[in-house]
Design an enzyme around this catalytic site. Structure first.
Site, short mmCIF file in Angstrom:
data_model
loop_
_atom_site.label_atom_id
_atom_site.label_comp_id
_atom_site.label_asym_id
_atom_site.label_seq_id
_atom_site.Cartn_x
_atom_site.Cartn_y
_atom_site.Cartn_z
N ALA A 11 77.81 -106.41 -31.83
CA ALA A 11 77.33 -107.04 -30.58
C ALA A 11 78.52 -107.34 -29.67
CB ALA A 11 76.54 -108.31 -30.90
N GLU A 170 99.55 -108.90 -21.39
CA GLU A 170 98.63 -109.99 -21.03
C GLU A 170 98.87 -111.22 -21.91
OE1 GLU A 170 94.53 -108.54 -20.78
OE2 GLU A 170 94.94 -108.06 -18.68
P1 FAD Z 1 84.00 -105.03 -29.24
O1 FAD Z 1 83.63 -105.53 -27.89
O2 FAD Z 1 85.32 -105.44 -29.78
O3 FAD Z 1 82.84 -105.48 -30.25
C1 FAD Z 1 82.79 -105.13 -31.61
C2 FAD Z 1 81.75 -106.02 -32.29
O4 FAD Z 1 81.51 -105.54 -33.61
C3 FAD Z 1 82.19 -107.48 -32.42
O5 FAD Z 1 81.14 -108.34 -32.07
C4 FAD Z 1 82.52 -107.61 -33.91
O6 FAD Z 1 82.32 -108.92 -34.41
C5 FAD Z 1 81.51 -106.65 -34.52
N1 FAD Z 1 81.92 -106.13 -35.84
C6 FAD Z 1 83.12 -105.65 -36.20
N2 FAD Z 1 83.09 -105.24 -37.48
C7 FAD Z 1 81.83 -105.48 -37.93
C8 FAD Z 1 81.17 -105.24 -39.17
N3 FAD Z 1 81.79 -104.69 -40.21
N4 FAD Z 1 79.86 -105.58 -39.27
C9 FAD Z 1 79.21 -106.16 -38.23
N5 FAD Z 1 79.78 -106.40 -37.04
C10 FAD Z 1 81.07 -106.06 -36.89
N6 FAD Z 1 89.42 -103.45 -21.80
C11 FAD Z 1 89.14 -103.43 -20.47
O7 FAD Z 1 88.41 -102.54 -20.01
N7 FAD Z 1 89.67 -104.36 -19.63
C12 FAD Z 1 90.45 -105.37 -20.06
O8 FAD Z 1 90.91 -106.20 -19.26
C13 FAD Z 1 90.74 -105.43 -21.44
N8 FAD Z 1 91.50 -106.45 -21.92
C14 FAD Z 1 91.72 -106.54 -23.27
C15 FAD Z 1 92.46 -107.63 -23.75
C16 FAD Z 1 92.70 -107.75 -25.10
C17 FAD Z 1 93.49 -108.94 -25.60
C18 FAD Z 1 92.21 -106.78 -26.01
C19 FAD Z 1 92.48 -106.92 -27.48
C20 FAD Z 1 91.49 -105.69 -25.54
C21 FAD Z 1 91.22 -105.56 -24.17
N9 FAD Z 1 90.48 -104.49 -23.66
C22 FAD Z 1 90.20 -104.43 -22.31
C23 FAD Z 1 89.89 -103.48 -24.56
C24 FAD Z 1 88.41 -103.89 -24.86
O9 FAD Z 1 88.36 -105.21 -25.32
C25 FAD Z 1 87.76 -102.96 -25.88
O10 FAD Z 1 87.91 -101.64 -25.46
C26 FAD Z 1 86.27 -103.32 -26.01
O11 FAD Z 1 86.12 -104.61 -26.53
C27 FAD Z 1 85.54 -102.30 -26.88
O12 FAD Z 1 84.19 -102.63 -26.96
P2 FAD Z 1 83.38 -102.35 -28.30
O13 FAD Z 1 81.94 -102.64 -28.00
O14 FAD Z 1 83.74 -101.04 -28.86
O15 FAD Z 1 83.94 -103.44 -29.32
P1 NAD Z 2 98.37 -99.56 -26.37
O1 NAD Z 2 98.28 -98.44 -27.31
O2 NAD Z 2 97.85 -99.40 -25.00
O3 NAD Z 2 99.88 -100.07 -26.26
C1 NAD Z 2 100.66 -100.23 -27.42
C2 NAD Z 2 102.14 -100.24 -27.05
O4 NAD Z 2 102.88 -100.47 -28.24
C3 NAD Z 2 102.62 -98.93 -26.45
O5 NAD Z 2 103.32 -99.21 -25.27
C4 NAD Z 2 103.51 -98.34 -27.55
O6 NAD Z 2 104.59 -97.59 -27.04
C5 NAD Z 2 104.01 -99.58 -28.26
N1 NAD Z 2 104.41 -99.35 -29.66
C6 NAD Z 2 103.82 -98.54 -30.58
N2 NAD Z 2 104.48 -98.60 -31.75
C7 NAD Z 2 105.50 -99.49 -31.59
C8 NAD Z 2 106.52 -99.99 -32.45
N3 NAD Z 2 106.63 -99.60 -33.73
N4 NAD Z 2 107.39 -100.90 -31.95
C9 NAD Z 2 107.29 -101.33 -30.67
N5 NAD Z 2 106.34 -100.87 -29.81
C10 NAD Z 2 105.45 -99.97 -30.27
O7 NAD Z 2 97.60 -100.77 -27.12
P2 NAD Z 2 97.06 -102.15 -26.55
O8 NAD Z 2 97.96 -102.73 -25.54
O9 NAD Z 2 96.71 -102.95 -27.76
O10 NAD Z 2 95.70 -101.74 -25.82
C11 NAD Z 2 94.60 -101.24 -26.58
C12 NAD Z 2 93.54 -100.75 -25.63
O11 NAD Z 2 92.95 -101.84 -24.92
C13 NAD Z 2 94.09 -99.80 -24.58
O12 NAD Z 2 93.16 -98.80 -24.36
C14 NAD Z 2 94.23 -100.65 -23.35
O13 NAD Z 2 94.07 -99.91 -22.15
C15 NAD Z 2 93.09 -101.64 -23.52
N6 NAD Z 2 93.44 -102.91 -22.85
C16 NAD Z 2 93.21 -102.97 -21.53
C17 NAD Z 2 93.56 -104.13 -20.84
C18 NAD Z 2 93.31 -104.21 -19.36
O14 NAD Z 2 92.71 -103.29 -18.81
N7 NAD Z 2 93.74 -105.26 -18.69
C19 NAD Z 2 94.15 -105.21 -21.53
C20 NAD Z 2 94.38 -105.08 -22.90
C21 NAD Z 2 94.03 -103.92 -23.56
#
Ligand code: FAD
Ligand code: NAD
Length: 405
Positions: A11, A170
């Site tokens: 979810a 972030e």
């Molecule tokens: P999720 O939204 O992560 O949902 C997965 C769900 O599955 C959760 O509810 C979890 O509890 C459930 N789940 C997991 N394992 C199980 C299991 N075994 N059984 C039952 N339920 C389970 N993307 C953007 O586009 N813009 C952003 O600004 C952005 N910022 C981010 C910031 C951070 C800190 C991080 C970590 C990621 C960010 N991302 C961003 C990436 C984005 O969060 C993911 O791409 C997105 O959440 C993926 O959606 P999803 O539905 O695949 O998984």
């Molecule tokens: P990422 O793969 O985008 O970045 C990981 C970074 O870690 C890379 O720059 C890589 O060079 C570095 N790295 C890899 N191995 C390393 C090592 N051994 N030592 C030091 N550095 C190393 O992963 P992420 O930042 O976790 O993002 C995951 C996904 O979530 C991406 O698709 C990203 O676009 C998305 N996301 C989006 C937003 C946003 O849109 N604001 C915010 C957070 C995450």
């Protein structure tokens, strides 16, 4: 006639988009819909860096799943999926099992540690609400004990962030705002704190606009963040990390906190179920089904789709997961109504905004570069839009970000 049974695993952004779209499009007599999620709440994965730094309370980033689903149409099962048995059309849960006619897998991501020694044991990852809470409390504990415990005093206030991708940057933005508050709260001299970001690539935010990257780096450096660029984490142990350039190991950095934010992979359930994947991500067909499995859709971070323009996978984002959710729901409706061809999924990337703390950000939106308060405003609008898409105006009013000016 027996109603087809649609099961949605997860979810998160993808799963809730499918569920909320299906409940609008499918009649009660047309299909049985079951939503399975580990917790009874949804969390905004995209806000977890704030909860991890302690700039936003963890309860602000989550809400009850039952608030957004129509319980007359969707059965919610709180359960943890363990394995998908595609031949038998069933999912094994820790708590039992559930059979399906159509399955949507939207189980999100897991940290990718690339087999680097010690990371899985000694580093934290920003991956769910409980992990975020643990990071916040661990960091706060380091400050709380700085003046009371002599052991490992020097490294107690060193925080290492592995990876300067979007998650790393972030989180650093939030941390840079939180640390001065912690110093004040626990009588700690700010100059004793070290925040170090280690990035393996030759630049921060590889592939992003260089002007925006420079803005982010100088903003974070002014707030005390040190960057080690072109330097990889090679090992992690209870004292800190070993870093190196190329094959060389150059330095051991002692640290009380290591946060690994250097990449994600799809949920390990995919591979454990024998479904072909690359780092847990399945290359799905244009209609979002798994090749050879007419009844299995995979969306969000567990799916892999190629950007044909550059012949590389799209990065996994909430933006894509939500768009996939809408198409997936329409395709399931077409299948249960025998409506011929399924829709092809094409991402519509509206931009990317990276926050640098509560009041600053960088980004590209609708082809325009943004920095500072304008970018930060845009980021909050994106966050609110995600709430709106799933829970409508009521959810925005309850959980939205309105600290805009
Ligand atoms: P999720 O939204 O992560 O949902 C997965 C769900 O599955 C959760 O509810 C979890 O509890 C459930 N789940 C997991 N394992 C199980 C299991 N075994 N059984 C039952 N339920 C389970 N993307 C953007 O586009 N813009 C952003 O600004 C952005 N910022 C981010 C910031 C951070 C800190 C991080 C970590 C990621 C960010 N991302 C961003 C990436 C984005 O969060 C993911 O791409 C997105 O959440 C993926 O959606 P999803 O539905 O695949 O998984
Ligand atoms: P990422 O793969 O985008 O970045 C990981 C970074 O870690 C890379 O720059 C890589 O060079 C570095 N790295 C890899 N191995 C390393 C090592 N051994 N030592 C030091 N550095 C190393 O992963 P992420 O930042 O976790 O993002 C995951 C996904 O979530 C991406 O698709 C990203 O676009 C998305 N996301 C989006 C937003 C946003 O849109 N604001 C915010 C957070 C995450």
């Amino acid at each position: 006639m027996k109603k087809p049974k649609i099961v949605i695993l997860g979810a998160g952004y993808g799963g809730l988009m499918v569920a909320t779209r299906l409940q609008k499009q499918v009649g009660v007599n047309e299909a049985e819909i079951v939503l399975v999620n580990k917790n009874d709440y949804h969390y905004e994965t995209t806000w977890l860096h704030e909860a991890s730094a302690g700039t936003l309370h963890h309860d602000r980033v989550r809400y009850d799943v039952k608030n957004v689903i129509d319980r007359n149409k969707i059965e919610f099962v709180q359960g943890t999926a363990v394995e998908i048995k595609t031949e038998e059309k069933k999912v094994i849960l820790e708590e039992g099992e559930v059979t399906y006619d159509y399955l949507v897998v939207s189980l999100g991501a897991e940290p990718e540690t690339f087999g680097i020694k010690g990371l899985d044991v000694h580093a934290f990852s920003i991956i769910n609400v409980n992990a975020a809470r643990q990071i916040r409390e661990h960091i706060e504990y380091q400050f709380a004990t700085y003046n009371t415990e002599e052991e490992k005093k020097d490294e107690r206030l060193t925080i290492v962030v592995g990876g300067a991708g979007f998650t790393g940057i972030e989180f650093l933005g939030e941390l840079a705002n939180r640390v001065p508050e912690l110093c004040k709260e626990y009588d700690v001299d700010y100059s004793k704190v070290k925040i170090i970001c280690v990035e393996a690539a030759p630049t921060v935010l590889p592939g992003f606009d260089p002007e925006l990257v420079n803005y982010a780096v100088s903003h974070l450096e002014k707030k005390g963040v040190q960057f080690l660029i072109g330097t990889a984490i090679k090992e992690c142990n209870e004292d800190g990390i070993t870093v190196g350039k190329g094959d060389e190991e150059v330095e051991h950095i002692k640290a009380g906190t290591v946060v690994w934010a250097a990449g994600v992979r799809g949920n390990s359930i995919i591979e454990n179920s024998g479904i072909e994947a690359m780092r847990g991500r399945v290359k799905v067909q244009p209609d979002l089904r798994v090749p050879g499995h007419e009844d299995l859709f995979i969306i969000g971070d567990c799916s892999l789709i190629i950007n044909e323009e550059i012949n590389r996978p799209y990065p996994p984002t909430a933006q894509i997961a939500m768009q996939q959710g809408e198409v997936c729901a329409r395709n399931i409706v077409a299948l249960i109504r025998n409506k011929g061809e399924l829709e092809t999924f094409t991402p519509d990337i509206k931009g990317t905004v990276c926050s640098l703390g509560e009041d600053d950000a960088i980004g590209v939106a609708f082809g325009k570069k943004l920095v500072g308060s304008k970018a930060s405003f845009m980021k909050k609008m994106i966050d609110n839009r995600a709430l709106f898409m799933i829970g409508g105006p009521g959810l925005v009013l309850k959980k939205g970000k309105f600290n805009i000016f």
